[in-house]
Design a protein around this motif. Structure first.
Motif, PDB file in Angstrom:
ATOM      1  N   ARG A  76       0.832  -1.222   0.096  1.00 25.89           N
ATOM      2  CA  ARG A  76      -0.044  -0.028   0.086  1.00 25.89           C
ATOM      3  C   ARG A  76       0.819   1.077  -0.024  1.00 25.89           C
ATOM      4  N   LEU A  77       1.863   1.170   0.626  1.00 26.26           N
ATOM      5  CA  LEU A  77       2.768   2.218   0.808  1.00 26.26           C
ATOM      6  C   LEU A  77       3.517   2.722  -0.703  1.00 26.26           C
ATOM      7  N   ASP A  79       2.468   1.756  -3.359  1.00 24.60           N
ATOM      8  CA  ASP A  79       1.448   2.438  -4.294  1.00 24.60           C
ATOM      9  C   ASP A  79       1.152   3.693  -4.106  1.00 24.60           C
ATOM     10  N   ARG A  80       1.711   4.471  -3.277  1.00 20.91           N
ATOM     11  CA  ARG A  80       1.379   6.049  -2.865  1.00 20.91           C
ATOM     12  C   ARG A  80       2.154   6.637  -4.080  1.00 20.91           C
TER      13      ARG A  80
END
Length: 80
Positions: A76-77, A79-80
């Motif tokens: 998730r990080l 994908d930022r």
């Protein structure tokens, strides 16, 4: 060290060694292992082993969930 103290020491060492030898002889007669005689003691041990296995399974599940959640958080990080 005087002669009386030495005699007491020798007698003490001999006595202790005889007690230890007697203990080992008694264990050898029983086969060297303690036998759980009654069914109640066996059942208690089996229950304890079962509970420990259940706890281990829970800990394994928690570990796997944490690894998976950590992987998801890292992705998730990224994908930022």
């Amino acid at each position: 060290m005087g002669w009386a103290e030495m005699v007491v020491g020798i007698v003490l060492i001999a006595s202790v060694s005889e007690v230890i030898k007697a203990k080992y002889r008694a264990q050898a007669k029983r086969g060297g292992t303690e036998v759980i005689a009654d069914q109640h003691s066996r059942q208690l041990l089996q229950d304890e082993v079962r509970q420990m296995k259940e706890r281990l399974a829970v800990l394994e599940q928690i570990t796997i969930e944490k690894e998976n959640s950590l992987s998801r958080e890292i992705e998730r990080l990224r994908d930022r």
